[in-house]
Scaffold this motif. Sequence first.
Motif, PDB file in Angstrom:
ATOM      1  N   PHE A 383       0.820  -1.199   0.000  1.00 42.48           N
ATOM      2  CA  PHE A 383       0.000   0.000   0.000  1.00 42.48           C
ATOM      3  C   PHE A 383       0.860   1.257   0.000  1.00 42.48           C
ATOM      4  N   VAL A 384       0.274   2.321  -0.548  1.00 44.71           N
ATOM      5  CA  VAL A 384       0.783   3.679  -0.335  1.00 44.71           C
ATOM      6  C   VAL A 384      -0.269   4.425   0.477  1.00 44.71           C
ATOM      7  N   PRO A 385       0.109   5.503   1.179  1.00 40.28           N
ATOM      8  CA  PRO A 385      -0.825   6.145   2.110  1.00 40.28           C
ATOM      9  C   PRO A 385      -2.042   6.768   1.437  1.00 40.28           C
ATOM     10  N   SER A 386      -3.149   6.764   2.152  1.00 43.74           N
ATOM     11  CA  SER A 386      -4.371   7.452   1.746  1.00 43.74           C
ATOM     12  C   SER A 386      -4.551   8.685   2.627  1.00 43.74           C
ATOM     13  N   ILE A 387      -4.753   9.831   2.006  1.00 47.09           N
ATOM     14  CA  ILE A 387      -4.942  11.064   2.765  1.00 47.09           C
ATOM     15  C   ILE A 387      -6.240  10.964   3.573  1.00 47.09           C
ATOM     16  N   GLY A 388      -6.127  11.117   4.873  1.00 41.38           N
ATOM     17  CA  GLY A 388      -7.293  11.022   5.733  1.00 41.38           C
ATOM     18  C   GLY A 388      -7.847   9.625   5.882  1.00 41.38           C
ATOM     19  N   GLY A 389      -7.196   8.651   5.260  1.00 43.35           N
ATOM     20  CA  GLY A 389      -7.656   7.268   5.373  1.00 43.35           C
ATOM     21  C   GLY A 389      -8.950   6.990   4.652  1.00 43.35           C
ATOM     22  N   THR A 390      -9.380   7.869   3.744  1.00 42.87           N
ATOM     23  CA  THR A 390     -10.688   7.709   3.110  1.00 42.87           C
ATOM     24  C   THR A 390     -10.580   6.989   1.777  1.00 42.87           C
ATOM     25  N   SER A 391     -11.651   6.245   1.433  1.00 45.10           N
ATOM     26  CA  SER A 391     -11.713   5.540   0.163  1.00 45.10           C
ATOM     27  C   SER A 391     -13.162   5.229  -0.149  1.00 45.10           C
ATOM     28  N   HIS A 392     -13.410   4.916  -1.430  1.00 45.37           N
ATOM     29  CA  HIS A 392     -14.779   4.667  -1.909  1.00 45.37           C
ATOM     30  C   HIS A 392     -15.644   5.916  -1.791  1.00 45.37           C
ATOM     31  N   VAL A 393     -15.018   7.071  -1.753  1.00 42.56           N
ATOM     32  CA  VAL A 393     -15.710   8.359  -1.667  1.00 42.56           C
ATOM     33  C   VAL A 393     -14.974   9.349  -2.572  1.00 42.56           C
ATOM     34  N   PRO A 394     -15.651  10.456  -2.975  1.00 41.88           N
ATOM     35  CA  PRO A 394     -14.997  11.415  -3.878  1.00 41.88           C
ATOM     36  C   PRO A 394     -13.708  12.011  -3.330  1.00 41.88           C
ATOM     37  N   THR A 395     -13.574  12.100  -2.015  1.00 41.55           N
ATOM     38  CA  THR A 395     -12.374  12.705  -1.423  1.00 41.55           C
ATOM     39  C   THR A 395     -11.185  11.756  -1.353  1.00 41.55           C
TER      40      THR A 395
END
Length: 421
Positions: A383-395
Amino acid sequence: MSASLETVTRISADRLLRRIKQYAEIGRDRRGGVTRPGFGEADREARARLAAEVREDRLSATVDAAGNLLIHRDDRSLSRDRPVLLLGSHFDTVVNGGALDGAYGVLAAVEVLQTLTESGIRTAHEVVVVAFANEEGALFPQPFWGSMALAGRLAALPSEPRDHAGNPLREPLAMAGGDLSDLESAVWPVGSLAGYLEVHVEQGPVLEQTGHRIGVVDVISGRTVLTVEFTGTAAHAGTTPFEYRRDPVPAAARAIAAAEHLSRVERRCRVATVGRVEVHPNSPNTIADSVRITVDLRDGEDHRLRQAEHALLEAFEAIAAESGVQVALRSATRSRPVRTDPALCAAITRGADGLNLSTTTLPSGAGHDAQIIADIAPVGMFFVPSIGGTSHVPTEDTLPGDLVAGAEVLLRTVLDLESTD
């Protein structure tokens, strides 16, 4: 370190980031997200565009009977006689999802293959990129369709799959270049793959919170999804005293709390989530006659998942008996946890170390095509980092530097495993 690994040019960061930005616009919806469900129009557009692009760059692109897009260096048809190192992910998204889930792994893999080709580097195995078909199951509710076909799990696939509205898959699959009548030809037998590597955005907060740049996945969590229904008796909300009620809503509420307690307090499984609640008739002045809930259990150990499911169903039965309602398990889907291959994980770690990128080991809480391909080949994932830990959403987002770093690690890992110089 081999000569190739010492002298290879880096990937083209500009090309990778430009592609990611361009493909994020295919399926862009009015709410700001990306809606590119598998076998939908936007999905077909993205895959056709990528196939055309790579052909202009001296690569070959073919589509198998299951709709998987396969990109490789050989101008001839892919041969099953020479084991393949497979890289990739999927291009489809959930409804109003993000631009990186899946697509980043495909585009990073394409960038690696182009770098190998442009640098003239030979590899021990043929390196092939795959964009698996319909991983998410957002339109046609058969998730992991492409990887299940490639891994030979044809018996688990419906013979005449349909979308949520009842429309058959046969024609959309044909429009994508596949053939429902010839799925057997999409199967890769055991031994035909030397391994499978998948780079992905984390979809969670761990890397960002800990400051690590690369997360080496040691296990892809197993998942059990239960659909449970509590049944009582509908009645008037104002005229029915509590002692005469058979109300499934309070029972379901207790069941929801029990599911969280099972994981958060008892630690029976890593996480438990109630993601859907359906109340019937769902009227503000009527005692409901039924409540249906889904419970999603996830863990890295299969025996813990089984024990958690058993404990939860026992708790639900006790709650129903105390509440004077009935409870029934309506359906259950299960996928087992999958351990990644230690040798591939070690190569990923060496690749990151060579770039001075800090690593950590962590599980994947989400399902991925890698856990399906593990049936027939060793798999590695990071994995590489996700900003804010969010996924499956527009952000859903990742810093450009982390997107480039992940592709660089993938290149280094391939060279570590494959260089013949």
